[in-house]
Write a protein that holds these residues in place. Structure first.
Motif: not given
Length: 311
Positions: A59, A62, A77, A194-197, A199-202
């Protein structure tokens, strides 16, 4: 929800596991294009692809630049590749005073870029193909650094990019041999996160992917434009004159060799990589049993291709 005007702390932090050089000028130009569309990008140069990948996993960054297949398979992760930047275009080079063929490297030391890099994968693949075993693989980040080490006699066998190959031929004609290497078609560098990045920053991710695809197509059509971008955006202003002179020849050779994927790689690239990286030992398992979705997030690329077109 992504804010329309991103505050300073919302910068997209990109970790690049190499030094700033001619070979990433086009990427820096693409990032300038993304910045013009509102994406704040902060580039950090690290000692190796390994460290860049770990920064993404932990983390601290990005987006990473590299070929993280082995890491993706090992870490819990979810990290995913979302754009192929380049395919492997490297040249194994040896000091002709000591080696003439691949067989001569049996039991000898070779130098590559970093652990887990495409250059290491190539050398491991050639070990298997040629039935040889290196005594040691050492890690020297930066093709220009490895080229200099060859010229200075600090290493006798390594792998360089097209710029390095030309420099060896110009500075010491006949002193070095480029060993043959056929049928290598795999990712050299890609963008991953990371997949969460993702998803959150499309919105930011989509702009970055679109900007790179647009830039890659311009470079492929007119490699000389990279030198113009360097001046326009004041990129790498401290480059030595001899490296400045290499910009257009370097990108011309790579563009002619189709090293810049104008469609971003995607599923076809992933399957090529499965074949290459399993043979070279970077990936475990059988290529046919590896799943694209376990390594790639295809949605950003598919969305971008819907906007910029497929060719």
């Amino acid at each position: 929800m992504i804010a329309l005007a991103a505050p300073a702390e919302a910068k997209v932090r990109v970790a690049y596991g190499d030094i700033a050089s001619v070979e990433n000028l086009h990427l820096l130009a693409a990032f300038e294009l993304a910045k013009q569309r509102g994406v704040e990008i902060e580039m950090t140069y690290l000692k190796s692809e390994d460290i860049a990948a770990q920064a993404v996993v932990g983390g601290q960054a990005d987006i990473g630049v590299g070929g993280p297949y082995a890491l993706i398979q090992k870490v819990k992760v979810p990290v995913r590749i979302f754009l192929q930047l380049s395919t492997l275009r490297f040249y194994p080079a040896v000091n002709a005073e000591f080696y003439k063929t691949w067989k001569d490297l049996d039991g000898q030391e070779v130098a590559v870029h970093s652990r887990g890099s495409g250059t290491e994968a190539i050398m491991k693949l050639m070990e298997e193909r040629e039935g040889i075993k290196f005594s040691k693989i050492s890690y020297i980040p930066g093709s220009e650094v490895r080229t200099g080490a060859l010229l200075q006699g600090n290493v006798k066998a390594t792998i360089v990019d097209s710029s390095g190959r030309r420099l060896l031929q110009e500075k010491a004609p006949g002193k070095f041999i480029i060993l043959p290497m056929e049928g290598v078609n795999a990712t050299d560098e890609a963008l991953f996160a990371r997949q969460d990045f993702l998803d959150k920053n499309q919105k930011d991710v989509d702009i970055i992917v679109e900007s790179i695809l647009t830039t890659w197509r311009e470079v492929t059509a007119n490699p000389a434009i990279v030198a113009e971008w360097r001046t326009k955006y004041n990129l790498l202003p401290d480059l030595p004159a001899d490296q400045v002179a290499e910009i257009t020849p370097y990108f011309t050779e790579l563009a002619e060799g189709k090293a810049f994927p104008v469609n971003g790689g995607g599923e076809a690239a992933a399957k090529d990589d499965f074949a290459f990286y399993t043979i070279s030992g970077q990936l475990q398992g059988k290529p046919a049993e590896l799943k694209v979705e376990d390594f790639w997030a295809l949605e950003p690329l598919n969305r971008a291709l819907g906007k910029v077109g497929t060719n």
